[in-house]
Design an enzyme around this catalytic site. Sequence first.
Site, PDB file in Angstrom:
ATOM      1  CG  HIS A  60     -28.294   0.996 -24.658  1.00 52.58           C
ATOM      2  ND1 HIS A  60     -28.234   2.168 -23.930  1.00 52.58           N
ATOM      3  CD2 HIS A  60     -29.463   1.058 -25.330  1.00 52.58           C
ATOM      4  CE1 HIS A  60     -29.310   2.892 -24.162  1.00 52.58           C
ATOM      5  NE2 HIS A  60     -30.075   2.245 -25.013  1.00 52.58           N
ATOM      6  CG  HIS A  62     -33.535  -0.203 -28.092  1.00 51.98           C
ATOM      7  ND1 HIS A  62     -34.343   0.204 -27.047  1.00 51.98           N
ATOM      8  CD2 HIS A  62     -32.465   0.622 -28.082  1.00 51.98           C
ATOM      9  CE1 HIS A  62     -33.780   1.255 -26.441  1.00 51.98           C
ATOM     10  NE2 HIS A  62     -32.642   1.524 -27.050  1.00 51.98           N
ATOM     11  CG  LEU A  63     -33.314  -7.698 -28.243  1.00 55.50           C
ATOM     12  CD1 LEU A  63     -33.308  -8.858 -27.248  1.00 55.50           C
ATOM     13  CD2 LEU A  63     -32.515  -8.075 -29.490  1.00 55.50           C
ATOM     14  CG  ASN A  94     -37.504   1.196 -25.738  1.00 51.21           C
ATOM     15  OD1 ASN A  94     -36.815   0.183 -25.722  1.00 51.21           O
ATOM     16  ND2 ASN A  94     -37.310   2.172 -26.600  1.00 51.21           N
ATOM     17  CG  ASP A 152     -32.719   3.891 -23.480  1.00 49.08           C
ATOM     18  OD1 ASP A 152     -31.820   4.680 -23.191  1.00 49.08           O
ATOM     19  OD2 ASP A 152     -32.940   3.517 -24.655  1.00 49.08           O
ATOM     20  CG  HIS A 179     -32.038   8.379 -23.148  1.00 49.32           C
ATOM     21  ND1 HIS A 179     -32.126   7.790 -24.387  1.00 49.32           N
ATOM     22  CD2 HIS A 179     -32.102   9.719 -23.374  1.00 49.32           C
ATOM     23  CE1 HIS A 179     -32.231   8.727 -25.323  1.00 49.32           C
ATOM     24  NE2 HIS A 179     -32.232   9.910 -24.733  1.00 49.32           N
ATOM     25  CG  HIS A 232     -27.089   6.654 -25.090  1.00 62.23           C
ATOM     26  ND1 HIS A 232     -27.583   7.638 -24.265  1.00 62.23           N
ATOM     27  CD2 HIS A 232     -28.150   5.876 -25.414  1.00 62.23           C
ATOM     28  CE1 HIS A 232     -28.868   7.451 -24.100  1.00 62.23           C
ATOM     29  NE2 HIS A 232     -29.241   6.393 -24.776  1.00 62.23           N
ATOM     30  CG  ASP A 305     -29.035   3.493 -28.269  1.00 57.18           C
ATOM     31  OD1 ASP A 305     -30.031   2.772 -28.058  1.00 57.18           O
ATOM     32  OD2 ASP A 305     -29.104   4.739 -28.338  1.00 57.18           O
ATOM     33  CG  HIS A 309     -36.358   2.906 -36.051  1.00 56.47           C
ATOM     34  ND1 HIS A 309     -37.493   2.837 -35.265  1.00 56.47           N
ATOM     35  CD2 HIS A 309     -35.442   3.581 -35.330  1.00 56.47           C
ATOM     36  CE1 HIS A 309     -37.253   3.461 -34.109  1.00 56.47           C
ATOM     37  NE2 HIS A 309     -36.013   3.906 -34.113  1.00 56.47           N
TER      38      HIS A 309
HETATM   39 ZN   LIG Z   1     -31.287   5.832 -25.023  1.00 57.62          ZN
END
Ligand SMILES: [Zn+2]
Length: 425
Positions: A60, A62-63, A94, A152, A179, A232, A305, A309
């Site tokens: 999990h 996020h790139l 996403n 997700d 999710h 998660h 996860d 940001h």
């Molecule tokens: Zn999630």
Amino acid sequence: MTLLIKGGRIIDPSQQIDMIADLLIDGGDVKSIGDSLRDDGAEVFDARGSVVAPGFIDLHVHLREPGEEHKETIASGAAAAVAGGFTSICAMPNTKPVNDNASVTRFIIDKAREAGLTRVYPVGAITRESNGEELAEMAELKEAGAVAVSDDGRPVMDSQVMRHAMEYARDHGLVVVDHCQDLHLAAGGVMNEGRYSTLLGLKGMNRAAEENHVARDIMLADVTGARVHIAHVSTAGSVEMIRRAKRQGLAVSCEVTPHHLALTDAAAIGFDTNTKMSPPLRSEEDRAALFEGARDGTIDAIATDHAPHHSDEKMFEYDRAPFGVIGLETALGVALTVLYHAGAVPLPRIIEMLTIGPAQAFSLPGGTLAIGSRADLTVFDPDREWTVDPQRFKSKSRNTPFTGWRLRGAIAATIIGGREVFRSE
Ligand SMILES: [Zn+2]
């Protein structure tokens, strides 16, 4: 090209191996494991005092590329991954645009290959643009290299759409990752609903918002025969439902994040927006249930996860800041500190949740040091102490709740296909 890793404690839960031995890599594969292997001109890596494990797998991540390269790129995320010991990561869909078609999937795979660090497995979207309505072309996603599907962050609210998604995914051999969050029940919430949300005057998300969808997905897994992975998990109720589903023989797996293992909603005191994530940090009882799930095998995987940001975005007041924290470079240290060194979960079980557990959940290659398997390895010092300094992260983002934490357990080297891609200074 041969590499001899000498004298490490080899822990491979896929084969129930836990012993001090040498490991020889030849031609990118694990050639042999044994006592006093001869080097015969091989490059030698002194692993005495270290643990030698199969390469870690994070289900999990996020790139942020394509679309939000100021937060992370595939290259910077891959660098953070290998610094954290991860030889394989799954990239959540996403992005902007959403990974709901083969061209985005192929773009991610190409960029990851260019970066030449960790292996990146794209997760495709369940629905087009993750809008929760029309199913994405899963056959096309699978063909292009997606290993699972998920919306997700924008959970599928319509249960009929989810049912069809599971049937479709089942027919294409894809795992459905959810999710779990009832968006109506959780609407407006920024942290766990409980004593601390009342104390801080912040709107809470009740555990029922998560458990509602965990229950639904388990029922739909039963109805459809699909493979379902709960992302998660954060509440005691979710862990218990998944435990029962597994006993029933349903194809349900789940993951837990290091931050849900390490922290509770009490961390929101002080309004640090790096304690704001979804699902939120829960109560001490929930945390204890996650530990129990990690011990008894209900929890298959530790997944970060990792959600980068930019600091400008996290600088907002608590209500307005985005959800999510990064985690690739602190995962091992946090897991060992709160689970192993605290005496809560044995080391081989923790390694299982970082290797063969996630490999099996998504049917990914790796997660083992079996002879002949490709040589993806993580070498770490389980006792080395270090202090978390976000300025030293390879990730482009700094949004961690662990700044200044003293962690015990550090990556020494990361090896992929027999090639060293990271070595600590
Ligand atoms: Zn999630």
